[in-house]
Design an enzyme around this catalytic site. Structure first.
Site, PDB file in Angstrom:
ATOM      1  N   TYR A 140     -43.561  14.873  47.194  1.00  9.68           N
ATOM      2  CA  TYR A 140     -44.556  14.426  46.212  1.00  9.68           C
ATOM      3  C   TYR A 140     -45.670  15.460  46.036  1.00  9.68           C
ATOM      4  O   TYR A 140     -46.253  15.562  44.969  1.00  9.68           O
ATOM      5  CB  TYR A 140     -45.205  13.109  46.668  1.00  9.68           C
ATOM      6  N   LYS A 191     -32.971  12.185  56.763  1.00 13.49           N
ATOM      7  CA  LYS A 191     -31.710  12.757  56.289  1.00 13.49           C
ATOM      8  C   LYS A 191     -31.478  14.026  57.106  1.00 13.49           C
ATOM      9  O   LYS A 191     -31.301  15.123  56.557  1.00 13.49           O
ATOM     10  CB  LYS A 191     -31.789  13.021  54.774  1.00 13.49           C
ATOM     11  N   ASP A 223     -29.289   7.121  53.472  1.00 10.41           N
ATOM     12  CA  ASP A 223     -28.236   6.476  52.674  1.00 10.41           C
ATOM     13  C   ASP A 223     -27.725   5.230  53.392  1.00 10.41           C
ATOM     14  O   ASP A 223     -27.545   4.167  52.795  1.00 10.41           O
ATOM     15  CB  ASP A 223     -27.098   7.460  52.350  1.00 10.41           C
ATOM     16  N   ASP A 247     -40.648   5.403  49.070  1.00 10.01           N
ATOM     17  CA  ASP A 247     -40.815   4.900  47.701  1.00 10.01           C
ATOM     18  C   ASP A 247     -39.572   4.106  47.296  1.00 10.01           C
ATOM     19  O   ASP A 247     -39.661   2.989  46.789  1.00 10.01           O
ATOM     20  CB  ASP A 247     -41.029   6.089  46.755  1.00 10.01           C
ATOM     21  N   ASP A 251     -38.897  -0.345  47.197  1.00 11.99           N
ATOM     22  CA  ASP A 251     -38.501  -1.129  46.012  1.00 11.99           C
ATOM     23  C   ASP A 251     -37.262  -1.965  46.324  1.00 11.99           C
ATOM     24  O   ASP A 251     -37.169  -3.133  45.929  1.00 11.99           O
ATOM     25  CB  ASP A 251     -38.189  -0.213  44.813  1.00 11.99           C
TER      26      ASP A 251
HETATM   27  C1  IPM Z   1     -45.352   3.398  44.274  1.00 13.37           C
HETATM   28  C2  IPM Z   1     -45.166   3.922  42.873  1.00 13.37           C
HETATM   29  C3  IPM Z   1     -45.813   5.291  42.775  1.00 13.37           C
HETATM   30  C4  IPM Z   1     -45.115   6.222  43.748  1.00 13.37           C
HETATM   31  C5  IPM Z   1     -45.849   5.894  41.358  1.00 13.37           C
HETATM   32  C6  IPM Z   1     -46.494   4.948  40.366  1.00 13.37           C
HETATM   33  C7  IPM Z   1     -46.502   7.238  41.323  1.00 13.37           C
HETATM   34  O1  IPM Z   1     -43.816   3.948  42.542  1.00 13.37           O
HETATM   35  O2  IPM Z   1     -46.514   3.235  44.696  1.00 13.37           O
HETATM   36  O3  IPM Z   1     -44.354   3.155  44.945  1.00 13.37           O
HETATM   37  O4  IPM Z   1     -44.099   6.830  43.404  1.00 13.37           O
HETATM   38  O5  IPM Z   1     -45.591   6.340  44.868  1.00 13.37           O
HETATM   39 MG    MG Z   2     -42.541   3.084  43.985  1.00 11.02          MG
END
Ligand code: IPM
Ligand code: MG
Length: 360
Positions: A140, A191, A223, A247, A251
């Site tokens: 990042y 990884k 993975d 990240d 999710d």
């Molecule tokens: C998160 C989001 C952010 C990230 C984006 C909005 C930059 O997806 O907080 O997980 O990638 O960290």
């Molecule tokens: Mg995110």
């Protein structure tokens, strides 16, 4: 002592969920907790106000606050701006500026919501995991990065995955300490079979573990971790991983709980200063329609009270109020069972406000 909060609603559903959180803060105020709030634009709203996703005045407000309550940023109207002006940069710059390296993303399946997951109820019922994501390093922020034309005349994009051992050690410590207060197990995700950066990650996490012999440590390739999260998520207690993998995995973990609309997060630095935000995004498709689920923002506020300002008791009361409205059967669209009644943002806010008021 008055607690001073910087409130950054941002874009999309950010302002409406934050509005509900301000109502919750009002109740806490009436119950004797002295909280002062000041609101400032960030993300697309910051760009609209002053051409910058993190306006100087917003940063100054955050500097003067005890903690930041954040809504969400982003929207399709900003997607074609140069990268430096895009809403996400507001968020990334705040994380970097305050060195908010420790991102805590709990994923809890409330008993009443186990049905809302797309996974079988028995796979997710009772789930309680914590993803500890490193938030200020990795690909990042690594340099160099860019898009250039290479020697063959081809456009080439490149980013740099980097971690130094100090960055790895401090997030490993965060994870081990968190595990001590929970199930006592850490799974470090990397990884290391392919990437040098994550070989160092594995080495340093293993070295750091020497000071936490009471915590059980395992390692998993990313993975496989993605697969295990949907196969048998209850095998995990604390997962610690880098910025990019965290990240993605967080999710995925959110969907185990039924809705990304339920998950709060904390981003904290060494001094316990932090920024607190739902992990859902700005959801432009439902923005302004009064349909959003404000619970992740309430739960983020609870994390703020617990981790940054030492008000664990108020945090407990917010969490209890959220559990109570879920037990009463209130559901926003994202967590509703097929064919069952659905409430909007405002009604969900009303219910939590009443539960909190009554619970005092
Ligand atoms: C998160 C989001 C952010 C990230 C984006 C909005 C930059 O997806 O907080 O997980 O990638 O960290
Ligand atoms: Mg995110």
């Amino acid at each position: 002592m008055t607690i001073k909060l910087a409130i950054l609603p941002g874009d999309g559903i950010g302002p409406e969920i934050i509005h509900q959180s301000l109502r919750v803060i009002d109740v806490l105020g009436r119950q004797g907790l002295s909280i002062e709030t000041e609101t400032a634009p960030v993300g697309g709203a910051g760009y609209d106000a002053s051409g910058d996703p993190l306006p100087e005045a917003t940063l100054a407000l955050c500097e003067s606050a005890d903690a930041i309550l954040f809504g969400a940023v982003g929207g399709p109207q900003y997607d074609t701006l140069p990268r430096a002006q895009r809403p996400e940069q507001g968020l990334l710059r705040l994380r970097k500026h305050f060195d908010l390296y420790a991102n805590l993303r709990p994923a809890i399946v409330y008993p009443e919501l186990a049905h809302a997951s797309t996974l079988k109820t028995e796979v997710v019922a009772g789930l309680d995991i914590l993803i500890v994501r490193e938030l200020t390093g990795d690909i990042y922020f690594g340099q160099p990065r860019g898009i250039h034309t290479n020697a063959d005349g081809l456009r080439e994009g490149f980013d740099t995955m980097r971690y130094n051992e100090a960055e790895i050690r401090r997030i490993a410590i965060t994870a081990f300490e968190a595990a001590r207060k929970r199930g006592g197990r850490v799974c470090s995700v990397d990884k290391a079979n392919v990437l040098e950066t994550t070989q160092l990650w594995r080495d340093v996490v293993t070295e750091t573990h020497a000071d936490f012999a009471d915590v059980e440590l395992s390692h998993m390739y990313v993975d496989n971790a993605a697969m295990q999260l949907v196969r048998n998520p209850k095998q995990f207690d604390v997962i610690v991983t880098g910025n990019m993998f965290g990240d993605i995995l967080s999710d995925a973990a959110s969907m185990l709980t039924g809705s990304i609309g339920m998950l709060p997060s904390a981003s904290i630095n060494q001094k316990a200063f932090g920024m607190y935000e739902p992990i859902h995004g700005s959801a432009p498709d439902i923005a302004g329609k009064g349909l959003a689920n404000p619970l992740a923002s309430f739960l983020s506020l609870a994390m703020l009270l617990r981790y940054s300002v030492g008000q664990a008791e108020a945090a407990d009361r917010i969490e209890a109020a959220v559990r109570q409205v879920l037990a009463q059967g209130l559901r926003t669209a994202d967590i509703a069972e097929q064919g069952k009644p659905v409430v909007g943002l405002e009604a969900m806010g009303d219910a939590v406000v009443s539960a909190l008021t009554a619970g005092a």
